[in-house]
Enzyme design. Structure first.
Site, PDB file in Angstrom:
ATOM      1  CG  HIS A   1      -2.328  11.447  -1.454  1.00  0.00           C
ATOM      2  ND1 HIS A   1      -1.630  10.677  -2.339  1.00  0.00           N
ATOM      3  CD2 HIS A   1      -3.569  10.896  -1.397  1.00  0.00           C
ATOM      4  CE1 HIS A   1      -2.406   9.708  -2.799  1.00  0.00           C
ATOM      5  NE2 HIS A   1      -3.592   9.817  -2.252  1.00  0.00           N
TER       6      HIS A   1
ATOM      7  CG  HIS B   1       6.045   6.588  -2.246  1.00  0.00           C
ATOM      8  ND1 HIS B   1       5.401   5.430  -1.883  1.00  0.00           N
ATOM      9  CD2 HIS B   1       5.234   7.197  -3.136  1.00  0.00           C
ATOM     10  CE1 HIS B   1       4.268   5.327  -2.550  1.00  0.00           C
ATOM     11  NE2 HIS B   1       4.138   6.395  -3.309  1.00  0.00           N
TER      12      HIS B   1
ATOM     13  CG  ASP C   1       3.157  13.883  -6.753  1.00  0.00           C
ATOM     14  OD1 ASP C   1       3.131  13.076  -5.801  1.00  0.00           O
ATOM     15  OD2 ASP C   1       2.229  14.027  -7.550  1.00  0.00           O
TER      16      ASP C   1
HETATM   17  C1  SDX Z   1       1.961  10.462  -3.511  1.00  0.00           C
HETATM   18  O1  SDX Z   1       0.771   6.214  -1.259  1.00  0.00           O
HETATM   19  C2  SDX Z   1       0.921   6.469  -2.500  1.00  0.00           C
HETATM   20  O2  SDX Z   1       1.033   5.572  -3.274  1.00  0.00           O
HETATM   21  C3  SDX Z   1       0.911   7.944  -2.883  1.00  0.00           C
HETATM   22  C4  SDX Z   1       1.200   8.237  -4.328  1.00  0.00           C
HETATM   23  C5  SDX Z   1       0.102   7.715  -5.223  1.00  0.00           C
HETATM   24  O3  SDX Z   1       0.387   7.509  -6.420  1.00  0.00           O
HETATM   25  O4  SDX Z   1      -1.051   7.639  -4.722  1.00  0.00           O
HETATM   26  O5  SDX Z   1       2.440   7.666  -4.709  1.00  0.00           O
HETATM   27  C6  SDX Z   1       1.265   9.736  -4.598  1.00  0.00           C
HETATM   28  O6  SDX Z   1       1.313  10.902  -2.610  1.00  0.00           O
HETATM   29  C7  SDX Z   1       3.479  10.563  -3.555  1.00  0.00           C
HETATM   30  C8  SDX Z   1       4.038  11.320  -2.308  1.00  0.00           C
HETATM   31  C9  SDX Z   1       3.887  12.822  -2.585  1.00  0.00           C
HETATM   32  N1  SDX Z   1       4.235  13.604  -1.394  1.00  0.00           N
HETATM   33  C10 SDX Z   1       5.321  14.376  -1.338  1.00  0.00           C
HETATM   34  O7  SDX Z   1       6.183  14.434  -2.234  1.00  0.00           O
HETATM   35  C11 SDX Z   1       5.421  15.245  -0.093  1.00  0.00           C
HETATM   36  C12 SDX Z   1       6.857  15.133   0.478  1.00  0.00           C
HETATM   37  N2  SDX Z   1       7.048  13.776   0.943  1.00  0.00           N
HETATM   38  C13 SDX Z   1       6.868  13.583   2.397  1.00  0.00           C
HETATM   39  O8  SDX Z   1       5.807  14.316   2.922  1.00  0.00           O
HETATM   40  C14 SDX Z   1       6.928  12.106   2.764  1.00  0.00           C
HETATM   41  O9  SDX Z   1       7.995  11.555   2.115  1.00  0.00           O
HETATM   42  C15 SDX Z   1       5.732  11.218   2.558  1.00  0.00           C
HETATM   43  C16 SDX Z   1       4.493  11.783   3.153  1.00  0.00           C
HETATM   44  C17 SDX Z   1       5.518  10.960   1.096  1.00  0.00           C
HETATM   45  C18 SDX Z   1       6.060   9.919   3.264  1.00  0.00           C
HETATM   46  O10 SDX Z   1       6.166  10.261   4.626  1.00  0.00           O
HETATM   47  P1  SDX Z   1       6.769   9.251   5.677  1.00  0.00           P
HETATM   48  O11 SDX Z   1       6.171   7.901   5.484  1.00  0.00           O
HETATM   49  O12 SDX Z   1       6.771   9.852   7.036  1.00  0.00           O
HETATM   50  O13 SDX Z   1       8.265   9.173   5.172  1.00  0.00           O
HETATM   51  P2  SDX Z   1       9.250   8.229   5.849  1.00  0.00           P
HETATM   52  O14 SDX Z   1       8.663   7.432   6.953  1.00  0.00           O
HETATM   53  O15 SDX Z   1       9.938   7.490   4.762  1.00  0.00           O
HETATM   54  O16 SDX Z   1      10.258   9.273   6.552  1.00  0.00           O
HETATM   55  C19 SDX Z   1      11.477   8.772   6.971  1.00  0.00           C
HETATM   56  C20 SDX Z   1      12.308   9.972   7.343  1.00  0.00           C
HETATM   57  C21 SDX Z   1      11.655  10.862   8.405  1.00  0.00           C
HETATM   58  O17 SDX Z   1      12.732  11.443   9.094  1.00  0.00           O
HETATM   59  P3  SDX Z   1      13.241  10.712  10.491  1.00  0.00           P
HETATM   60  O18 SDX Z   1      12.098  10.842  11.460  1.00  0.00           O
HETATM   61  O19 SDX Z   1      13.543   9.255  10.114  1.00  0.00           O
HETATM   62  O20 SDX Z   1      14.473  11.495  10.880  1.00  0.00           O
HETATM   63  O21 SDX Z   1      12.501  10.814   6.194  1.00  0.00           O
HETATM   64  C22 SDX Z   1      11.994  12.110   6.480  1.00  0.00           C
HETATM   65  C23 SDX Z   1      10.994  11.947   7.592  1.00  0.00           C
HETATM   66  O22 SDX Z   1      10.887  13.162   8.311  1.00  0.00           O
HETATM   67  N3  SDX Z   1      11.364  12.567   5.238  1.00  0.00           N
HETATM   68  C24 SDX Z   1      11.708  13.682   4.600  1.00  0.00           C
HETATM   69  C25 SDX Z   1      10.891  13.708   3.463  1.00  0.00           C
HETATM   70  N4  SDX Z   1      10.097  12.633   3.445  1.00  0.00           N
HETATM   71  C26 SDX Z   1      10.393  11.922   4.550  1.00  0.00           C
HETATM   72  N5  SDX Z   1      12.619  14.637   4.879  1.00  0.00           N
HETATM   73  C27 SDX Z   1      12.702  15.665   3.998  1.00  0.00           C
HETATM   74  N6  SDX Z   1      11.946  15.767   2.859  1.00  0.00           N
HETATM   75  C28 SDX Z   1      11.053  14.803   2.577  1.00  0.00           C
HETATM   76  N7  SDX Z   1      10.303  14.890   1.461  1.00  0.00           N
END
Ligand code: SDX
Length: 389
Positions: free
Chosen positions: A229, A270, A328
């Site tokens: 986050h 996201h 971010d």
């Molecule tokens: C913020 O909610 C908000 O509004 C938050 C925020 C705000 O203003 O409050 O916008 C601020 O928190 C932005 C997010 C910051 N976090 C990061 O940048 C950390 C890296 N991102 C990941 O941890 C992830 O993308 C999340 C936590 C943000 C979202 O996670 P999800 O919901 O599990 O992502 P998803 O369901 O879209 O994933 C789909 C696929 C998965 O792989 P499969 O199981 O389908 O094979 O994409 C993969 C995930 O493993 N994936 C990534 C990835 N993010 C998702 N793979 C590599 N790198 C990534 N960053």
């Protein structure tokens, strides 16, 4: 249908609450604050005006803005006894740990804030939080350096004041670079609110028990800290440092795709956006402006960041999962260029998001609400008797 927006039944089943504050369309990459697109607000407004808008629902008239800004200015100092509170922390404590503790401790100074049924007390608590968060954030930094705390100044803008409290010392004034102040204000605006994200939902859940606003904001700060986050901006810089050179980008991209490797590309993906985060577009423009100003257009970390972005936009793994740079991704590069230490990045996110948190808290408390009580799917042992021994 609610007003101009219609929702499918599936979405409605997942909605945790109703709100008039922020609208996100993850598919189209739309972010509205009280109906105004974030791109237009970032271009034409500033953080203090956005605080008024988020809290009150309408843009202020010039007179309302002046009154609001003066009110905020009069709350920027913290109780002198609160400075003693810092002394209990180790100097090398993470500033988010300090901020969590100090903001929660505000509950001990403003007993009238416990009366959350009184609209005037709620408004004063909101003003105190908007005003004091930059002061507390800068104090967290000063405490880690061993330098004395720097008092706020009433002749500076919100962003100028924060930079002044961060970098001035009793021996030397800090001359605020207007490009840095504008970039700082832009970062505050782009992090101000984002619907029911994890930390805002935490604030709402804490608030639904009737807890005082300072305790609720401290809960929001704790939730924001995680690298998935708000901690992502700090994690982006750590990742860029770890990659170190453009020649190693492919190695890390391969790791991000490897299901057996927990590594994820920080700053990408996201929970809601399946398109470019509109804030990331503005942040990228601001990043270019700041680095241009500093003559750092070919900064090695920026080059790695731009290459990563290009890969994410072209590579099937990221495209198929609709993973785009989020808010971010660029903010950390801007903050580092301004001279903000990495450990302070999430503190700045918390400071910026306080207006979102307190606006949602106030919206909930001002209307009928019930205590939050999420239910669960029980997957544990069936009922069984205690063994006779
Ligand atoms: C913020 O909610 C908000 O509004 C938050 C925020 C705000 O203003 O409050 O916008 C601020 O928190 C932005 C997010 C910051 N976090 C990061 O940048 C950390 C890296 N991102 C990941 O941890 C992830 O993308 C999340 C936590 C943000 C979202 O996670 P999800 O919901 O599990 O992502 P998803 O369901 O879209 O994933 C789909 C696929 C998965 O792989 P499969 O199981 O389908 O094979 O994409 C993969 C995930 O493993 N994936 C990534 C990835 N993010 C998702 N793979 C590599 N790198 C990534 N960053």
């Amino acid at each position: 249908a609610t007003g101009m927006f219609t929702y499918d039944p599936g979405f409605l089943a997942t909605a945790s609450c109703e709100s008039k504050i922020t609208f996100i369309d993850g598919e189209k990459g739309i972010l509205l604050h009280r109906g105004y697109p974030i791109e237009q607000l970032a271009e034409h407004s500033d953080y203090v005006e956005l605080c008024y808008l988020l809290l009150n629902g309408e843009l202020p008239t010039p007179a309302q803005r002046e009154k609001f800004e003066n009110t905020i200015r009069r709350h920027t100092m913290v109780h002198e006894q609160l400075t003693q509170f810092f002394k209990g922390f180790r100097r090398d404590a993470h500033p988010m740990a300090v901020m969590c503790g100090v903001v929660g401790a505000l509950s001990a100074f403003y007993h009238e804030a416990m009366d959350i049924s009184d609209a005037y007390h709620r408004e004063v608590s909101a003003h105190r939080l908007i005003a004091k968060m930059p002061t507390i954030a800068a104090m967290c930094y000063k405490y880690s350096t061993g330098q004395p705390f720097v008092y706020p100044r009433n002749d500076l803008t919100y962003a100028e004041n924060f930079l002044h409290m961060m970098f001035a010392t009793p021996c030397e004034e800090y001359k605020v670079n207007p490009v840095f102040a504008k970039a700082m204000d832009r970062i505050f605006m782009l992090h101000a609110d984002h619907e029911q994200n994890a930390s805002t939902s935490t604030v709402r859940l804490a608030g639904s028990t009737g807890a005082n606003p300072f305790a609720c904001i401290a809960a929001g700060i704790a939730a924001l800290w995680g690298p998935a986050h708000g901690g992502a901006n700090e994690a982006v810089l750590t990742m860029l440092d770890e990659i170190g050179d453009e020649s190693r980008i492919d190695e890390f991209v391969a790791r991000a795709k490897d299901k057996n490797d927990p590594f994820k590309l920080m700053g990408f993906g996201h929970r809601v956006y399946r398109n470019f985060d509109p804030r990331a577009r503005v942040m990228k423009k601001t990043c270019d402006e700041v680095l241009q100003e500093l003559g750092m257009a070919d900064d090695p970390q920026l080059k790695i960041a731009k290459r990563l972005e290009q890969i994410a936009l072209e590579d099937d793994y990221f495209k198929s999962r609709r993973l785009y740079p989020n808010v971010d991704f660029y903010s950390g590069i801007i903050l580092k260029a301004i001279g903000i230490p990495t450990a302070m990045f999430t503190v700045i996110f918390a400071m910026s998001r306080t207006i979102g948190w307190i606006s949602h808290w106030n919206e909930m408390i001002s209307n009928d609400y019930k205590i939050g009580r999420p239910r669960q799917l029980y997957t544990g042992a069936p009922q069984r008797d205690y063994p006779q021994r």
